[in-house]
Design a protein around this motif. Sequence first.
Motif, PDB file in Angstrom:
ATOM      1  N   LEU A 238     -12.058 -81.395  37.128  1.00  0.00           N
ATOM      2  CA  LEU A 238     -13.061 -82.235  36.937  1.00  0.00           C
ATOM      3  C   LEU A 238     -12.682 -83.351  38.280  1.00  0.00           C
ATOM      4  O   LEU A 238     -11.856 -83.795  37.708  1.00  0.00           O
ATOM      5  N   ILE A 239     -13.694 -83.996  38.917  1.00  0.00           N
ATOM      6  CA  ILE A 239     -13.087 -85.648  39.156  1.00  0.00           C
ATOM      7  C   ILE A 239     -14.081 -86.113  38.850  1.00  0.00           C
ATOM      8  O   ILE A 239     -15.189 -85.675  39.337  1.00  0.00           O
ATOM      9  N   CYS A 240     -14.041 -87.206  38.659  1.00  0.00           N
ATOM     10  CA  CYS A 240     -15.202 -88.115  38.591  1.00  0.00           C
ATOM     11  C   CYS A 240     -15.896 -89.574  38.592  1.00  0.00           C
ATOM     12  O   CYS A 240     -14.180 -90.152  39.810  1.00  0.00           O
ATOM     13  N   VAL A 241     -16.787 -89.895  38.918  1.00  0.00           N
ATOM     14  CA  VAL A 241     -16.742 -91.706  38.982  1.00  0.00           C
ATOM     15  C   VAL A 241     -15.490 -92.787  37.835  1.00  0.00           C
ATOM     16  O   VAL A 241     -16.267 -92.717  36.694  1.00  0.00           O
ATOM     17  N   ALA A 242     -15.305 -93.366  38.506  1.00  0.00           N
ATOM     18  CA  ALA A 242     -14.421 -94.377  37.831  1.00  0.00           C
ATOM     19  C   ALA A 242     -14.086 -95.529  38.118  1.00  0.00           C
ATOM     20  O   ALA A 242     -14.536 -95.949  39.229  1.00  0.00           O
ATOM     21  N   THR A 243     -13.389 -96.174  36.853  1.00  0.00           N
ATOM     22  CA  THR A 243     -13.182 -97.871  37.630  1.00  0.00           C
ATOM     23  C   THR A 243     -12.120 -98.308  37.277  1.00  0.00           C
ATOM     24  O   THR A 243     -11.045 -97.675  35.782  1.00  0.00           O
ATOM     25  N   VAL A 244     -11.205 -98.727  37.555  1.00  0.00           N
ATOM     26  CA  VAL A 244      -9.359 -99.697  37.386  1.00  0.00           C
ATOM     27  C   VAL A 244     -10.229-100.827  36.344  1.00  0.00           C
ATOM     28  O   VAL A 244     -10.492-101.607  36.599  1.00  0.00           O
ATOM     29  N   ARG A 245      -9.538 -99.688  34.903  1.00  0.00           N
ATOM     30  CA  ARG A 245     -10.180-100.965  33.860  1.00  0.00           C
ATOM     31  C   ARG A 245      -8.714-102.207  34.136  1.00  0.00           C
ATOM     32  O   ARG A 245      -8.812-102.874  33.361  1.00  0.00           O
ATOM     33  N   ARG A 246      -7.196-101.997  33.862  1.00  0.00           N
ATOM     34  CA  ARG A 246      -5.779-102.759  33.953  1.00  0.00           C
ATOM     35  C   ARG A 246      -4.795-102.462  35.223  1.00  0.00           C
ATOM     36  O   ARG A 246      -4.979-101.209  35.394  1.00  0.00           O
ATOM     37  N   ARG A 253      -4.829 -98.150  34.430  1.00  0.00           N
ATOM     38  CA  ARG A 253      -5.957 -97.283  33.330  1.00  0.00           C
ATOM     39  C   ARG A 253      -7.270 -97.391  33.665  1.00  0.00           C
ATOM     40  O   ARG A 253      -7.872 -98.216  34.366  1.00  0.00           O
ATOM     41  N   VAL A 254      -7.466 -95.947  34.088  1.00  0.00           N
ATOM     42  CA  VAL A 254      -8.611 -95.756  34.546  1.00  0.00           C
ATOM     43  C   VAL A 254      -9.041 -95.093  34.183  1.00  0.00           C
ATOM     44  O   VAL A 254      -9.630 -94.958  33.140  1.00  0.00           O
ATOM     45  N   HIS A 255     -11.033 -96.402  33.847  1.00  0.00           N
ATOM     46  CA  HIS A 255     -12.074 -95.499  33.123  1.00  0.00           C
ATOM     47  C   HIS A 255     -12.745 -94.606  33.781  1.00  0.00           C
ATOM     48  O   HIS A 255     -13.258 -94.988  34.865  1.00  0.00           O
ATOM     49  N   PHE A 256     -13.408 -93.566  32.807  1.00  0.00           N
ATOM     50  CA  PHE A 256     -14.547 -92.818  32.946  1.00  0.00           C
ATOM     51  C   PHE A 256     -15.853 -93.345  32.967  1.00  0.00           C
ATOM     52  O   PHE A 256     -16.567 -93.692  31.912  1.00  0.00           O
ATOM     53  N   ASP A 257     -16.490 -93.739  34.042  1.00  0.00           N
ATOM     54  CA  ASP A 257     -18.432 -94.692  33.926  1.00  0.00           C
ATOM     55  C   ASP A 257     -18.541 -93.361  33.585  1.00  0.00           C
ATOM     56  O   ASP A 257     -19.007 -92.186  33.639  1.00  0.00           O
ATOM     57  N   GLY A 258     -19.251 -94.040  31.700  1.00  0.00           N
ATOM     58  CA  GLY A 258     -20.271 -93.624  30.756  1.00  0.00           C
ATOM     59  C   GLY A 258     -19.718 -92.935  29.789  1.00  0.00           C
ATOM     60  O   GLY A 258     -20.379 -92.703  29.287  1.00  0.00           O
ATOM     61  N   PHE A 263     -11.702 -91.696  26.490  1.00  0.00           N
ATOM     62  CA  PHE A 263     -11.642 -91.282  26.902  1.00  0.00           C
ATOM     63  C   PHE A 263     -10.545 -91.822  28.588  1.00  0.00           C
ATOM     64  O   PHE A 263      -9.751 -91.151  29.067  1.00  0.00           O
ATOM     65  N   ASP A 264     -10.190 -92.933  28.653  1.00  0.00           N
ATOM     66  CA  ASP A 264      -9.010 -93.663  29.595  1.00  0.00           C
ATOM     67  C   ASP A 264      -7.851 -92.945  29.985  1.00  0.00           C
ATOM     68  O   ASP A 264      -7.650 -92.446  29.057  1.00  0.00           O
ATOM     69  N   GLN A 265      -7.585 -92.652  30.974  1.00  0.00           N
ATOM     70  CA  GLN A 265      -5.984 -92.526  31.234  1.00  0.00           C
ATOM     71  C   GLN A 265      -5.450 -93.335  32.445  1.00  0.00           C
ATOM     72  O   GLN A 265      -5.208 -94.365  33.133  1.00  0.00           O
ATOM     73  N   TRP A 266      -3.753 -93.429  31.950  1.00  0.00           N
ATOM     74  CA  TRP A 266      -3.139 -94.059  31.895  1.00  0.00           C
ATOM     75  C   TRP A 266      -2.451 -93.332  33.888  1.00  0.00           C
ATOM     76  O   TRP A 266      -2.041 -92.250  33.512  1.00  0.00           O
TER      77      TRP A 266
END
Length: 396
Positions: A238-246, A253-258, A263-266
């Motif tokens: 899966l490839i998802c829409v994401a946002t750089v949180r930090r 630190r990547v956050h998956f929108d919604g 579920f965030d990942q480094w």
Amino acid sequence: MADSMKYPFRQGMRVEVVDKAQLSRTRTAVVDAVIGGRLRLLYEDGQGDTEFWCHMWSPLVHFVGWSKRTGHEIKKFEKKKDMANHPTFRKIYCDAVPYLFKKVRSVYTEGGFFEEGMKLEAIDPLNLGSICVATVHKVLLDGYLMVGMDYSETPGGADWFCYHASSHAIFPVGFCERNKIDLTLPKNYDKTSFSWPKYLEDTASKPAPSRLFNMDCPSHGFEAGMKLEAVDLMEPRLICVATVRRVVSRLLRVHFDGWDEEFDQWVDCESSDIYPVGWCEITGYQLQPPVSADESTSKSTQEVKNKKSLGKKKKKLMKKKLASLIARNKPPPRLKPPTPAEDQPPPAEPPLDWGALEGEIIAVKVKEETFDPTIMSGDPHDLQMTSLQIKGEPQD
């Protein structure tokens, strides 16, 4: 971006890849498909869930013979499941060789190197949003290390994970404290009772020297709030829409929108598992849109990211694309052969048949030519007479 669209891998190549059922070993697999440099692999033994996705530059995939060369454990199987009917396994034509893979950074052991028992901090491969207290359990060849998270004590080291010494997923002792990142602690420790000096004393261990870690940081340009497309490494198809949180140095630190923060990942800023916005559209890979708040709270990860339903959607999308492509490139319709009534020359006349039926009268044209009667005085055998010429054409 352009480099990720060039790939030397082809369907039917055999590789070695991490065993997702047991991270401490590898398994042989066959390339089934390549999309934008991402490999869909099928484990060659056919046991369990045989599908695994990763990028061709991922540190999880290696050339055939890598495990033997480095001393890494590889799964052995005595009896293969019968997969001869699978189209991919009928097309196996070569083993992937070292030059096809991204080269790892050279390491030098002069002046000391990692040793068994040394402590460090590492991203947890089973929970990529956590950085844990970890231990070097084994030193392999070519700079590879088997690292285990101290919160887990699985017998036999089944949860150990292989990192290269130059990996950006391992850090020196104190990294999280300096950068105000929550550190996942060992069992029987909490934030008030844990400190690195005390823990090193309790375990009679020493920290890995900071000089052994690859801490260089390029000018990557990432900032908090930026949008991108990222692989869900816990479900790597899966490839998802994401946002750089930090942003912490080169670590994102990547956050998956919604989705919830759990579920965030480094990931590293140069990871092959993050892509610019629009990458999926360009390559034709399916992008997972953000889920609504109701969906994320009312459904589990397995229900929302259902493999079978995504497969049906993907097939439907591919059928639509294929139909559109065929429509654009379809040749003009073939015309039917014209009938005799449509500007077609009349068929050739059949050969003349002189076999008249009984009582049938055939009209013919007769052409007469005269001859000189004086020639009859000669020898009858010398007579030259122009015979009647009958032209066998039916009369109009």
